[in-house]
Motif scaffolding. Structure first.
Motif, PDB file in Angstrom:
ATOM      1  N   SER A 123      43.052  39.868  44.488  1.00  0.00           N
ATOM      2  CA  SER A 123      42.821  38.516  44.988  1.00  0.00           C
ATOM      3  C   SER A 123      42.416  37.550  43.884  1.00  0.00           C
ATOM      4  O   SER A 123      42.582  36.342  44.031  1.00  0.00           O
ATOM      5  CB  SER A 123      41.732  38.527  46.068  1.00  0.00           C
ATOM      6  OG  SER A 123      40.461  38.794  45.484  1.00  0.00           O
TER       7      SER A 123
ATOM      8  N   LYS B 287      39.430  36.869  43.247  1.00  0.00           N
ATOM      9  CA  LYS B 287      38.202  36.207  43.697  1.00  0.00           C
ATOM     10  C   LYS B 287      36.935  36.789  43.081  1.00  0.00           C
ATOM     11  O   LYS B 287      35.883  36.160  43.145  1.00  0.00           O
ATOM     12  CB  LYS B 287      38.107  36.257  45.218  1.00  0.00           C
ATOM     13  CG  LYS B 287      39.185  35.421  45.869  1.00  0.00           C
ATOM     14  CD  LYS B 287      39.013  35.341  47.345  1.00  0.00           C
ATOM     15  CE  LYS B 287      40.107  34.419  47.897  1.00  0.00           C
ATOM     16  NZ  LYS B 287      39.832  33.974  49.231  1.00  0.00           N
ATOM     17  N   VAL B 288      37.040  37.982  42.498  1.00  0.00           N
ATOM     18  CA  VAL B 288      35.877  38.596  41.865  1.00  0.00           C
ATOM     19  C   VAL B 288      36.119  38.767  40.365  1.00  0.00           C
ATOM     20  O   VAL B 288      35.298  38.376  39.553  1.00  0.00           O
ATOM     21  CB  VAL B 288      35.527  39.958  42.518  1.00  0.00           C
ATOM     22  CG1 VAL B 288      34.378  40.629  41.791  1.00  0.00           C
ATOM     23  CG2 VAL B 288      35.185  39.784  43.993  1.00  0.00           C
TER      24      VAL B 288
ATOM     25  N   GLU C 283      42.302  45.622  42.272  1.00  0.00           N
ATOM     26  CA  GLU C 283      41.075  45.391  43.039  1.00  0.00           C
ATOM     27  C   GLU C 283      41.001  46.386  44.199  1.00  0.00           C
ATOM     28  O   GLU C 283      39.946  46.930  44.497  1.00  0.00           O
ATOM     29  CB  GLU C 283      41.103  43.964  43.573  1.00  0.00           C
ATOM     30  CG  GLU C 283      39.944  43.553  44.398  1.00  0.00           C
ATOM     31  CD  GLU C 283      40.091  42.101  44.864  1.00  0.00           C
ATOM     32  OE1 GLU C 283      39.411  41.760  45.822  1.00  0.00           O
ATOM     33  OE2 GLU C 283      40.871  41.321  44.280  1.00  0.00           O
TER      34      GLU C 283
ATOM     35  N   PRO D  68      31.268  36.305  40.059  1.00  0.00           N
ATOM     36  CA  PRO D  68      32.711  36.147  40.284  1.00  0.00           C
ATOM     37  C   PRO D  68      33.365  35.211  39.266  1.00  0.00           C
ATOM     38  O   PRO D  68      32.824  34.158  38.938  1.00  0.00           O
ATOM     39  CB  PRO D  68      32.788  35.575  41.700  1.00  0.00           C
ATOM     40  CG  PRO D  68      31.594  36.162  42.370  1.00  0.00           C
ATOM     41  CD  PRO D  68      30.511  36.126  41.302  1.00  0.00           C
ATOM     42  N   GLY D  69      34.505  35.670  38.751  1.00  0.00           N
ATOM     43  CA  GLY D  69      35.270  34.904  37.784  1.00  0.00           C
ATOM     44  C   GLY D  69      34.755  35.028  36.360  1.00  0.00           C
ATOM     45  O   GLY D  69      35.326  34.450  35.447  1.00  0.00           O
TER      46      GLY D  69
ATOM     47  N   ASN E  87      30.227  41.114  45.944  1.00  0.00           N
ATOM     48  CA  ASN E  87      31.575  41.290  45.392  1.00  0.00           C
ATOM     49  C   ASN E  87      32.420  42.191  46.288  1.00  0.00           C
ATOM     50  O   ASN E  87      33.602  41.918  46.524  1.00  0.00           O
ATOM     51  CB  ASN E  87      31.505  41.853  43.970  1.00  0.00           C
ATOM     52  CG  ASN E  87      30.963  40.859  42.966  1.00  0.00           C
ATOM     53  OD1 ASN E  87      30.793  39.673  43.260  1.00  0.00           O
ATOM     54  ND2 ASN E  87      30.668  41.337  41.772  1.00  0.00           N
TER      55      ASN E  87
ATOM     56  N   THR F 279      33.319  40.115  49.324  1.00  0.00           N
ATOM     57  CA  THR F 279      34.361  39.136  48.976  1.00  0.00           C
ATOM     58  C   THR F 279      35.727  39.800  48.876  1.00  0.00           C
ATOM     59  O   THR F 279      36.721  39.283  49.388  1.00  0.00           O
ATOM     60  CB  THR F 279      34.012  38.436  47.642  1.00  0.00           C
ATOM     61  OG1 THR F 279      32.800  37.701  47.830  1.00  0.00           O
ATOM     62  CG2 THR F 279      35.112  37.501  47.193  1.00  0.00           C
ATOM     63  N   SER F 280      35.774  40.944  48.217  1.00  0.00           N
ATOM     64  CA  SER F 280      37.033  41.666  48.066  1.00  0.00           C
ATOM     65  C   SER F 280      37.581  42.091  49.423  1.00  0.00           C
ATOM     66  O   SER F 280      38.773  41.906  49.715  1.00  0.00           O
ATOM     67  CB  SER F 280      36.820  42.891  47.173  1.00  0.00           C
ATOM     68  OG  SER F 280      38.019  43.583  46.995  1.00  0.00           O
TER      69      SER F 280
ATOM     70  N   ALA G  59      38.877  39.056  51.347  1.00  0.00           N
ATOM     71  CA  ALA G  59      40.129  38.545  50.772  1.00  0.00           C
ATOM     72  C   ALA G  59      41.340  39.300  51.312  1.00  0.00           C
ATOM     73  O   ALA G  59      42.462  38.789  51.285  1.00  0.00           O
ATOM     74  CB  ALA G  59      40.091  38.647  49.251  1.00  0.00           C
TER      75      ALA G  59
END
Length: 151
Positions: A32, A34-35, A44, A62-63, A82, A85-86, A89
């Protein structure tokens, strides 16, 4: 001839029982971004059938390839965020987790890790889990968690 018949019988049993790799469907490689950046040499998450294998997460912001502040507690919060979020996503949430493996740079911090970890789940509905001490986690992290989820 006996050897060929035995091989053919084994192949037919494998197909009939659904144990071939094709029976579980195609493998999906998910990133994604996003992390972590998507150009790292791992996915991921990887999906095989209804099972989702998440790569290990450390407490990076993240990022960025920078760890969250706050020691083991701060990193654990970020690890769990994280993972969350994963999962989100890819259309899942923490309730999809069925197994987590926890790697701690200092196993003596297991209790502090648990204090944060347990707040992310409904009481009595924790994923199966293993934990062990590890040396040399990425970026000098204090904790890494990898998980398996079911869709």
């Amino acid at each position: 001839m006996k050897k060929i018949n035995l091989l053919l019988t084994a192949a037919m049993l494998a197909v009939a029982s659904g144990s071939s790799a094709m029976a579980s469907g195609p493998v999906e490689y998910l990133n994604s971004g996003k992390v972590l950046p998507t150009n790292l040499p791992f996915s991921e998450a990887v999906v095989v059938g209804e099972t989702v294998y998440l790569s290990g997460q450390i407490g990076n912001i993240p990022g960025q390839l920078k760890l969250a502040e706050g020691g083991i507690s701060g990193e654990t919060v970020q690890v769990m965020e994280n993972i969350k979020t994963s999962l989100e996503a890819h259309g899942m949430d923490l309730s999809n987790l069925v197994k987590c493996t926890v790697m701690l740079a200092d196993i003596k911090e297991w209790g502090e890790f648990n204090n944060v970890y347990k707040t992310y789940f409904e009481e009595g509905r924790f994923p199966a889990r293993a934990a062990f001490g590890a040396n040399g986690l990425a970026l000098g992290a204090k904790v890494e968690v990898d998980c398996i989820a079911a869709r």
